[in-house]
Design an enzyme around this catalytic site. Structure first.
Site, PDB file in Angstrom:
ATOM      1  N   HIS A  40      42.274  36.831  36.826  1.00 31.10           N
ATOM      2  CA  HIS A  40      41.599  37.127  38.249  1.00 31.10           C
ATOM      3  C   HIS A  40      39.951  36.879  38.024  1.00 31.10           C
ATOM      4  O   HIS A  40      39.315  36.624  39.040  1.00 31.10           O
ATOM      5  CB  HIS A  40      41.836  38.661  38.240  1.00 31.10           C
ATOM      6  N   GLY A  41      39.627  37.102  36.773  1.00 29.41           N
ATOM      7  CA  GLY A  41      38.183  36.614  36.846  1.00 29.41           C
ATOM      8  C   GLY A  41      37.452  36.604  35.380  1.00 29.41           C
ATOM      9  O   GLY A  41      37.960  37.284  34.684  1.00 29.41           O
TER      10      GLY A  41
END
Lengths: 458, 327
Positions: A321-322
């Site tokens: 996700h990041g």
């Protein structure tokens, strides 16, 4: 180009119209060209990155299928996966890794001279990388014949409705659909349009409205004296409406052309447990991890395997996700909670109390997702102790909107229908609903600044 | 395909009819005596009208608060400087329209359009507020459509039953209709505030506390530079005075405008001041991020005087003398 923009409002009808007008043999060319244009609308140069990975995976698929012996197949698969993951790691995680090496160097006394990259992350990189990887894996496993036509394979990766934020499709689901001749179907057209309309409502009316409030609060998190509970609640709804709204638009746009994409959300906030939540939230990603990471690692063969593999899956999901430790922590918390539920024997509970607790827990974990760093996250949790709830009265309109939206979603969920529109039997009522939704979208679209889809950054 | 087209056309037709009906009701109310409006008093006239050249600083409350008119009117025989303004919620279109219909719109006069904060905020040009609802006639609406097509769609979509302003507007009109109270004032009377003197507000004069910045934040994404050419063209076609643009004073901690946005605005409007001089820190700001306190207004006035003298306006041959003497 984002879905809630005038550019897309022009792009979509033209692409769809010509899709049906052109002879079947030219449709894939038209759709591929449109997808290339769609992608290049963001930043043209990044089409090269996509192009390189498409070429690698296309040939990898063909050679994997032709290869003799499992060892050779494995080697070719490894090359394809390394290429895809390499691109992903380079563009998305280089600076993150670099920063961590620097921190480590400060701790251990060595200097890190690696420069930081100042390039933008290609849009949708994580999504189309995973989609490409699923192709070569499925070819390797023998579940999917290699696509011989380069154009069709390119279209599989670049298909514009799901190119930049999913759903992450499987070749078995989508590739064959590109080879099929789809005639214009009125029912399918109207169904797709309704799904797009609802998706736009979720994105523009609900998500963008709440985004302004959430962004304001996070910007002023250190100076505000207002309790953060409402902001945390609003962000939960915002991220759901933002992402599921986008997916709905993708599914609807694709359905109109006769191509069915997989469902990515099944009313996740009505889950009773974290385990159930992950069967309903971002389904394409969670099934991807299940099929290509969790099961190959051994699944839940033993308790040890289960715990280890769940933790690995959620940690990788977090980092997917990041490029930030906050996402890793977010993933880790969900992993630990899933394990705890299983060990306590509540992973299949259906109680209302569990449902409410699950929603609260999920909302609290979203703080790590939204916060730029741990300091902000810590401050948000600290702000939960504040006694002032002055924003409740101030945002009563938005609260009503959210409650109305949740009410509609719950009603639709309980009736087992795809959309609220299908529950309105009288034509007059249905048309009034369409008009109200259109009016709300147009009203809010011009009021709020158009917020980018949250999942675009992935 | 025919069924799809029929359904879509039907929905489109119903939506169009609804919008036309909504606007029709509003225009009817505007033309009747059941308008819902705020009372808006004229203020004390500051400059004297004896000098032949009238300089008008046109804007909203920013033009009232952000300049020291005593200082600007030190040499009355050179020129007379007035603030002529509307409420910010009127939006720029109504402000310009009122000015065009006012006595100030004369060839001999000079106008400095000290653009209100609406310059930096999206869609503030024609605002869907109760003031624009009252003051926008059907004729105005079509003029906006023709002259400012970029904002036309935005305004139309804002006139919606979802907009609480519309429900307030209708409530007010119904109340007036039921009570039999008609409006004696036409919109021309609900007009410009001239040279309001903020001295009645002690905080403004004595404000020395740092301004508590509010959450509003001017950002690039909120700035719509698309209509600037339309504004210039509208002004050129309707205002008889010589017109100059001035960027408004704002709190520097409340904006994150990029150089590119500022350059775009500056290159189109060619303001008499530069953006840097309009940035004021908290200690010079009053109660809004576009209102200066007395100290800020003094600095802003000096900046205006320097800018005007730099222009060497032919109607103000002695203006430079004014500035030099003051300095």
């Amino acid at each position: 180009m984002i879905f809630n923009s005038l550019a897309f409002a022009v792009f979509f009808p033209i692409v769809t119209l010509f899709y049906f007008v052109l002879p079947f043999r030219f449709r894939w060319i038209w759709l591929l060209s449109a997808s290339v244009f769609f992608y290049m609308f963001f930043k043209p140069i990044y089409i090269l990155i996509l192009g390189i990975t498409i070429v690698i995976d296309y040939y990898a698929g063909i050679y994997i299928e032709k290869a003799q012996g499992k060892k050779n197949k494995k080697l070719l698969l490894a090359c394809s996966l390394v290429a895809n993951i390499g691109v992903l790691v380079f563009f998305k995680y280089f600076n993150f890794l670099n920063a961590n090496i620097t921190s480590l160097g400060d701790l251990l006394g060595f200097k890190n001279n690696l420069p930081y990259l100042t390039i933008l992350l290609p849009v949708g990189l994580s999504f189309h990388t995973f989609q490409a990887m699923s192709y070569t894996i499925e070819v390797y496993r023998g579940h999917q014949p290699a696509e011989k036509q380069f154009g069709y394979y390119s279209l599989y990766v670049m298909y514009y409705p799901q190119l930049v934020a999913g759903p992450i499709e499987r070749p078995q689901n989508v590739l064959h659909q590109f080879h099929q001749k789809h005639h214009f179907d009125t029912n399918r057209f109207m169904s797709g349009l309704k799904v797009m309309l609802w998706g736009l409502f979720k994105k523009v009316v609900v998500a963008d409205t709440l985004a302004a409030i959430v962004n304001d609060y996070y910007y002023n998190v250190y100076t505000t004296h207002t309790n953060s509970a409402l902001t945390i609640f609003f962000f939960s709804i915002q991220i759901y409406c933002d992402f599921s709204g986008y997916t709905d638009i993708a599914i609807g746009a694709s359905r109109i052309m006769g191509i069915e994409l997989m469902k990515n959300f099944k009313y996740p906030y009505f889950s009773h447990t974290i385990t159930e939540f992950w069967h309903r939230w971002h389904i394409s990603l969670s099934t991807w991890f299940r099929d290509y990471l969790y099961i190959p690692l051994g699944g839940n063969k033993t308790k040890f395997h289960y715990i280890r593999n769940i933790l690995i899956v959620f940690l990788v999901s977090g980092i997917w996700h990041g490029a930030s430790w906050t996402f890793v922590v977010w993933g880790l918390i969900h992993g630990l909670l899933s394990i705890a539920e299983r060990l306590l024997g509540v992973s299949k509970s259906k109680s209302v109390l569990m449902g409410v607790s699950t929603f609260i827990i999920v909302s609290l974990t979203w703080v790590f997702f939204r916060a730029d760093n741990f300091h902000v996250a810590a401050q948000m949790f600290h702000n939960l102790t504040y006694r002032y709830f002055s924003d409740v009265k101030h945002h009563s309109g938005q609260i009503l909107l959210v409650l109305l939206f949740l009410g509609i979603e719950y009603f639709t969920y309980k009736k087992g229908k795809e959309l609220i529109f299908y529950l309105l039997n009288r034509k007059v009522v249905r048309y009034a609903a369409y008009l109200m939704v259109i009016e709300a979208i147009l009203f809010v679209f011009n009021q709020t600044t158009s917020q980018q889809f949250i999942y675009f950054q992935f | 395909m025919k069924r799809v087209a029929k359904n879509l056309l039907l929905i489109g037709a119903i939506y169009f009819t609804y919008k036309v009906a909504l606007f029709g009701i509003i225009f009817y109310i505007n033309n009747s005596s059941y308008q819902y409006f705020d009372d808006f008093k004229m203020e004390e006239n500051y400059g004297n009208d004896m000098s032949s050249t009238q300089v008008i600083v046109l804007g909203c409350s920013n033009s009232r608060y952000n300049f020291d008119y005593k200082l600007l009117n030190q040499k009355p025989n050179v020129c007379s400087v007035h603030s002529v303004s509307t409420k910010a919620t009127y939006g720029l279109y109504i402000t310009l329209k009122k000015f065009i219909n006012s006595k100030w719109n004369q060839k001999e006069n000079i106008v400095i359009v000290d653009l209100p904060y609406s310059l930096y905020s999206r869609d503030q040009f024609v605002l869907p507020t109760k003031e624009t609802l009252v003051h926008l006639s059907a004729d105005d609406y079509w003029k906006v459509a023709k002259s400012f097509p970029r904002t036309f769609f935005s305004y139309t979509s804002q006139i919606s039953l979802f907009n609480p302003i519309i429900s307030d507007y209708f409530k007010g009109a119904i109340k007036n209709a039921v009570s039999g109270k008609g409006s004696d004032a036409t919109y021309a009377d609900l007009s410009l505030k001239v040279n309001s003197n903020p001295s009645f507000k002690p905080d403004y004069i004595n404000s020395s506390a740092p301004y508590n910045s509010k959450m509003h934040f001017i950002r690039d994404v909120d700035t719509n530079t698309g209509y600037l050419e339309d504004i210039k063209s509208y002004i050129a076609n309707n205002i008889k005075c010589k017109v100059y643009f001035s960027l408004p004073a704002i709190n520097k901690d409340n904006n994150s405008l990029s150089n590119s946005t500022i350059n775009t605005i500056s290159s189109v409007l060619k303001p008499i001041n530069n953006f840097k001089n309009t940035q004021f820190s908290n200690e010079y700001v009053y109660d809004q991020w576009y209102h200066l306190n007395k100290r800020g207004a003094e600095i802003n006035t000096q900046n205006l005087l320097k800018a005007l003298s730099g222009l060497r306006i032919s109607q103000l041959p002695n203006f430079e003398t004014v500035v030099q003497n003051e300095n």
